[in-house]
Scaffold this motif. Structure first.
Motif, short mmCIF file in Angstrom:
data_model
loop_
_atom_site.label_atom_id
_atom_site.label_comp_id
_atom_site.label_asym_id
_atom_site.label_seq_id
_atom_site.Cartn_x
_atom_site.Cartn_y
_atom_site.Cartn_z
N THR A 196 19.66 14.61 -18.14
CA THR A 196 19.74 14.60 -19.59
C THR A 196 19.86 13.18 -20.09
OG1 THR A 196 20.88 15.42 -21.57
CG2 THR A 196 22.26 14.91 -19.67
N GLY A 197 19.07 12.85 -21.13
CA GLY A 197 19.28 11.59 -21.82
C GLY A 197 20.56 11.68 -22.63
N LEU A 198 21.19 10.55 -22.85
CA LEU A 198 22.43 10.50 -23.62
C LEU A 198 22.21 9.63 -24.86
CD1 LEU A 198 25.06 10.02 -20.78
CD2 LEU A 198 24.61 12.11 -22.07
N PHE A 199 22.24 10.26 -26.02
CA PHE A 199 22.15 9.53 -27.28
C PHE A 199 23.50 8.90 -27.55
CE2 PHE A 199 21.48 8.59 -31.70
CZ PHE A 199 20.11 8.46 -31.84
N ALA A 200 23.53 7.59 -27.81
CA ALA A 200 24.78 6.83 -27.97
C ALA A 200 25.59 6.80 -26.69
CB ALA A 200 25.63 7.37 -29.12
N GLY A 201 24.94 7.03 -25.55
CA GLY A 201 25.63 7.06 -24.27
C GLY A 201 25.13 6.05 -23.26
N TRP A 202 24.14 5.22 -23.65
CA TRP A 202 23.68 4.10 -22.81
C TRP A 202 23.08 4.54 -21.48
CZ3 TRP A 202 23.49 -0.82 -24.79
CH2 TRP A 202 24.23 -1.05 -25.97
N GLY A 203 22.48 5.71 -21.40
CA GLY A 203 21.87 6.05 -20.13
C GLY A 203 21.49 7.51 -20.01
N GLU A 241 27.54 19.99 -11.46
CA GLU A 241 28.33 18.85 -11.00
C GLU A 241 27.59 17.55 -11.31
OE1 GLU A 241 29.88 16.88 -6.76
OE2 GLU A 241 28.60 18.67 -6.77
N LEU A 242 28.30 16.59 -11.89
CA LEU A 242 27.70 15.30 -12.20
C LEU A 242 27.42 14.53 -10.91
CD1 LEU A 242 26.79 13.15 -14.24
CD2 LEU A 242 29.18 12.37 -14.34
N LEU A 243 26.15 14.16 -10.71
CA LEU A 243 25.74 13.48 -9.49
C LEU A 243 25.41 12.01 -9.69
CD1 LEU A 243 23.24 16.15 -8.04
CD2 LEU A 243 25.66 15.83 -7.45
N ASP A 244 24.89 11.66 -10.84
CA ASP A 244 24.34 10.31 -10.99
C ASP A 244 24.35 9.91 -12.46
OD1 ASP A 244 23.17 7.90 -10.35
OD2 ASP A 244 21.30 8.74 -9.60
N PHE A 245 24.43 8.61 -12.69
CA PHE A 245 24.30 8.03 -14.03
C PHE A 245 23.42 6.80 -13.92
CE2 PHE A 245 25.79 4.88 -17.21
CZ PHE A 245 25.42 5.57 -18.36
N VAL A 246 22.40 6.73 -14.73
CA VAL A 246 21.49 5.58 -14.78
C VAL A 246 21.76 4.85 -16.10
CG1 VAL A 246 19.10 4.81 -14.78
CG2 VAL A 246 19.77 6.80 -13.42
N ARG A 247 22.24 3.63 -16.00
CA ARG A 247 22.58 2.88 -17.21
C ARG A 247 21.37 2.15 -17.76
NH1 ARG A 247 26.88 1.42 -20.15
NH2 ARG A 247 26.76 -0.53 -21.32
N PHE A 248 21.22 2.19 -19.08
CA PHE A 248 20.13 1.54 -19.80
C PHE A 248 20.66 0.35 -20.61
CE2 PHE A 248 17.87 5.19 -18.55
CZ PHE A 248 16.54 5.11 -18.94
N PRO A 249 19.79 -0.57 -20.99
CA PRO A 249 20.21 -1.67 -21.86
C PRO A 249 20.17 -1.32 -23.34
CG PRO A 249 17.95 -2.02 -21.18
CD PRO A 249 18.41 -0.77 -20.49
N VAL A 250 19.94 -0.05 -23.66
CA VAL A 250 19.93 0.44 -25.04
C VAL A 250 20.81 1.68 -25.12
CG1 VAL A 250 17.65 -0.51 -25.56
CG2 VAL A 250 17.84 1.80 -24.66
N TYR A 272 10.00 8.28 -16.72
CA TYR A 272 9.80 7.62 -18.01
C TYR A 272 10.86 8.15 -18.99
CZ TYR A 272 5.42 5.87 -16.20
OH TYR A 272 4.47 5.22 -15.44
N ALA A 273 11.33 7.27 -19.85
CA ALA A 273 12.38 7.64 -20.79
C ALA A 273 12.07 7.10 -22.17
CB ALA A 273 13.74 7.11 -20.32
N THR A 274 12.13 7.97 -23.17
CA THR A 274 12.03 7.54 -24.56
C THR A 274 13.40 7.15 -25.08
OG1 THR A 274 12.09 9.90 -25.12
CG2 THR A 274 9.94 8.80 -25.16
N THR A 275 13.42 6.22 -26.02
CA THR A 275 14.68 5.76 -26.61
C THR A 275 14.50 5.64 -28.12
OG1 THR A 275 14.19 3.38 -26.39
CG2 THR A 275 15.21 4.48 -24.49
N ALA A 276 15.56 5.25 -28.82
CA ALA A 276 15.52 5.23 -30.29
C ALA A 276 16.41 4.13 -30.84
CB ALA A 276 15.97 6.58 -30.83
N TRP A 277 15.98 3.59 -32.00
CA TRP A 277 16.88 2.70 -32.72
C TRP A 277 17.52 3.39 -33.92
CZ3 TRP A 277 15.54 1.98 -37.77
CH2 TRP A 277 14.19 1.99 -38.13
#
Length: 292
Positions: free
Chosen positions: A210-217, A226-235, A252-257
């Protein structure tokens, strides 16, 4: 840990609300939408070539057809979308426009059925719902949401995941062969301060990203939640993932401003860009709508 590379921005398109990435293997192309910018985008990773189309209303998702055309979920309903001609044709009105809802996120299951959600455009009331669209027509499957995201299904098609973004919950449902859903239950809940669950995607092991809005990854959960992994983004705002590339191990991941202050946008110059990273577990192939 499944991450094998840090996210990189491959297309700094600066989408206000990038969403709905779809990998079309036959084209080697990644398609996605900018909901608030009213755009549909196509990006070729091998060459960097990009194209864009203006949509007549806010596009929440696009779902591929074998013909090369698409079904586009717009604020005004489901539309046929022909990229070659750049035209949209109304297929199905979904909800009363007086609700001020819009369609938000969609998914095609292995049987070729289209699943999608609606949400309140001002993000205030619980008028959003989950729908299924197939040869039997439009069916309302669940409701009581402000912002819906997803859905997605398990590799065997027997479990459907759907997200209540403001409630910070990903739900699971049982799905029968005829598309009925039952046994709604909490699959995962995002804790306070970790952002909001956005679009989900499922990999070949049945794990839910799952993408995280306002969650940086982005997060990866086991089929048991069970939570297995977190990928941190620069946005901050990561909206949805899609598996692509020749072996479906490029994510591939979409992001938003959307929602960022002027200061935050300066600090996050790549917000709204299209990102990618590599994983060891591939995703599932993109399905095409055929049961309509």
């Amino acid at each position: 840990m499944s991450q094998t590379s840090a996210p990189e921005c491959v297309h700094p398109v600066a989408a206000e609300l990038g969403e709905g990435p779809v990998w079309r293997a036959g084209e080697g192309a990644l398609w996605f939408v900018d909901i608030k910018g009213r755009k549909i985008h196509r990006f070729l990773p091998d060459t960097g070539e990009a194209q864009s189309w203006d949509a007549p209303a806010s596009p929440g998702f696009i779902a591929p057809l074998a013909s090369g055309q698409w079904i586009a979920g717009l604020k005004t309903g489901l539309h046929w979308f022909d990229p070659a001609a750049g035209v949209f044709e109304l297929l199905q009105v979904v909800e009363d426009p007086r609700l001020d809802n819009r369609l938000n996120d969609g998914f095609v299951d292995a049987r070729g059925r289209l699943w999608f959600g609606s949400m309140h455009d001002p993000e205030e009331t619980l008028t959003g719902a989950l729908y299924r669209f197939d040869r039997d027509g439009l069916a309302r499957m669940d409701d009581g949401y402000c912002i819906t995201n997803g859905p997605a299904t398990s590799p065997d098609g027997r479990t459907l995941y759907h997200t209540d973004t403001l409630g910070k919950v990903i739900y699971a449902f049982d799905v029968s062969e005829d598309g009925a859903v039952s046994n709604k239950r909490e699959f995962a809940r995002i804790e306070e301060g970790a952002g909001y669950p956005d679009g989900p995607a499922v990999d070949a092991e049945g794990c839910v990203w799952t993408g995280l809005f306002a969650g940086w990854g982005a997060r990866r959960y086991s089929p048991a939640g069970e939570l297995l992994d977190f990928v941190r983004f620069p946005v901050a705002n990561v909206t949805k993932l899609a598996f692509g590339g020749p072996d479906l191990t490029t994510v591939y991941a979409t992001t938003a401003w959307k929602g960022l202050s002027d200061e935050a946008r300066v600090a996050q110059p790549l917000a709204g860009g299209l990102f990618r990273f590599n994983v060891s577990t591939p995703g599932l192939p993109q399905n095409e709508v055929r049961d309509v």
